[in-house]
Design a protein around this motif. Sequence first.
Motif, mmCIF file in Angstrom:
data_model
loop_
_atom_site.group_PDB
_atom_site.id
_atom_site.type_symbol
_atom_site.label_atom_id
_atom_site.label_comp_id
_atom_site.label_asym_id
_atom_site.label_seq_id
_atom_site.Cartn_x
_atom_site.Cartn_y
_atom_site.Cartn_z
ATOM 1 N N MET A 147 -24.062 -8.916 -21.774
ATOM 2 C CA MET A 147 -22.904 -8.032 -21.902
ATOM 3 C C MET A 147 -22.291 -7.728 -20.535
ATOM 4 O O MET A 147 -21.066 -7.698 -20.384
ATOM 5 N N PHE A 148 -23.159 -7.499 -19.534
ATOM 6 C CA PHE A 148 -22.635 -7.185 -18.196
ATOM 7 C C PHE A 148 -21.858 -8.365 -17.620
ATOM 8 O O PHE A 148 -20.751 -8.198 -17.088
ATOM 9 N N LEU A 149 -22.435 -9.572 -17.690
ATOM 10 C CA LEU A 149 -21.758 -10.751 -17.138
ATOM 11 C C LEU A 149 -20.443 -11.017 -17.866
ATOM 12 O O LEU A 149 -19.418 -11.320 -17.239
ATOM 13 N N THR A 150 -20.472 -10.887 -19.198
ATOM 14 C CA THR A 150 -19.246 -11.103 -19.968
ATOM 15 C C THR A 150 -18.172 -10.098 -19.564
ATOM 16 O O THR A 150 -17.013 -10.455 -19.331
ATOM 17 N N GLY A 151 -18.579 -8.821 -19.489
ATOM 18 C CA GLY A 151 -17.607 -7.792 -19.124
ATOM 19 C C GLY A 151 -17.085 -7.961 -17.716
ATOM 20 O O GLY A 151 -15.877 -7.787 -17.459
ATOM 21 N N ALA A 152 -17.976 -8.293 -16.765
ATOM 22 C CA ALA A 152 -17.554 -8.435 -15.371
ATOM 23 C C ALA A 152 -16.602 -9.612 -15.193
ATOM 24 O O ALA A 152 -15.551 -9.489 -14.538
ATOM 25 N N PHE B 22 -31.109 1.542 -20.222
ATOM 26 C CA PHE B 22 -30.017 1.813 -19.285
ATOM 27 C C PHE B 22 -29.336 0.530 -18.834
ATOM 28 O O PHE B 22 -28.134 0.531 -18.562
ATOM 29 N N LEU B 23 -30.094 -0.566 -18.735
ATOM 30 C CA LEU B 23 -29.470 -1.852 -18.414
ATOM 31 C C LEU B 23 -28.516 -2.269 -19.531
ATOM 32 O O LEU B 23 -27.392 -2.718 -19.276
ATOM 33 N N ILE B 24 -28.962 -2.103 -20.771
ATOM 34 C CA ILE B 24 -28.099 -2.421 -21.917
ATOM 35 C C ILE B 24 -26.874 -1.511 -21.917
ATOM 36 O O ILE B 24 -25.749 -1.947 -22.193
ATOM 37 N N LEU B 25 -27.092 -0.241 -21.580
ATOM 38 C CA LEU B 25 -25.980 0.720 -21.549
ATOM 39 C C LEU B 25 -24.962 0.334 -20.471
ATOM 40 O O LEU B 25 -23.748 0.390 -20.702
#
Length: 441
Positions: free
Chosen positions: A28-33, A287-290
């Motif tokens: 999710m983080f990579l996709t969002g970034a 928190f990583l998922i958040l």
Amino acid sequence: MSGTTIGLIMGVVMMSMLALRVQIGIAMFLTGAIGYIWVSGLDPLLAYLKNAPYGRFSLYDLSVVPLFLLMGQFATHGGLSRALFKAGNAFIGHWKGGMAMAGVASCAGFGAICGSSLATAATMSHVVLPELKRHQYKPSLATGSLAAGGTLGILIPPSVPLVIYAILAEQNIAKLFLAAFVPGILAAIGYMLVIAIVCRVDAAAGGPGSPKHSWAERLRTVIDTWPVLLIFLVVIGGIYGGLFTPTEAAAVGALATGIAAWRSGGLKGRGFMECIYGTATGTGMMFLILLGADTLNSFMALSQLPAEAAAWVQEMGFGPFTVLFAIILIYLVLGCVMDSLSMILLTVPIFLPIILGLDYWGLGMEEKAIWFGMVALVVMEVGLITPPVGMNVYIINGVAKDVPMATIFRGVLPFLASDIIRIFLLVFFPSISLVALWAVS
């Protein structure tokens, strides 16, 4: 290229990463970034990452998460599960299939002080499975009932996924806990009825019942569960009695559960450090998922995909229940590859505005948000026991290594039927999830 198109492309990229078994928070983080850079550029992303994560992680309401996780860790190591099973078995263990029903009931009781489905399934399976095997229960029923019973951990309050939903939906945590009581009780009763039906259809499934206990013996087993009852009353009673906020109640509950675990010897040796380590790793994972979900949702907001999706639904003139059942179907599919927390963080910012924009039974905004939360949580429960992931099934298989995965999945099928019926009841009778809320209003 429009932002909506970029949003759709990055959605496909994220699902591809999940298919390659990339951890959900990282995906999710990579996709969002990447999507954020594509739409707005690198500097706006860096500015966002400079402030937004701190704003999220410094949120006071999130402090309840590690406290409830610590409470669950103490409960898991404290041996409180065995007393719950003994009490349930003393009352109904002599029925046909009664020992498996007692296992479900003890899962519900343990969920009331744990808040995690995986921990509930893991803990109760160590206690109940050896007894079911000794009493010659069929492996499919024994493992299937505990895999299904473990899902009660996220439905019976206190529940960590409910806390996260409350934060995302900007709803009162105490009200969501209250709304979950009746659906949680219905779930436990439904699973017990499934066991009774399976044992009636297949007389060999349940094995011989345990000896009938006297009322004096039953009373002794109930007394032995006093730590669980006391902790539950202190936490839930304190919240609704106005003595504690949910965060304060979680702290008091963690302390009380820690004392009970210490008295039982569960915190001796490495026990205490294992609880602290388990809480730290669980909190870090959440928190990583958040962080990943926040970054993804910020990109999605920039792409206008959620707004476009909501506008498209309204323009197409789909009926409210057509939209709701489409969302439920999406949840069932996502449940095959995601855990409940990831689904909440990924989908609630997209789906909740759509639901709030439609009319369901004349419910107000707060009532719709709470009702949808209950429906979504029950559907996410189903994902814990459906193939190919079915996290609870993997947990049970880790304990019952001699039982093939196919046998466990076959054993959960009747319980899935109960879940589907419960989903329809919650959809068409929203009072099931709102009656407790209305009663105290």
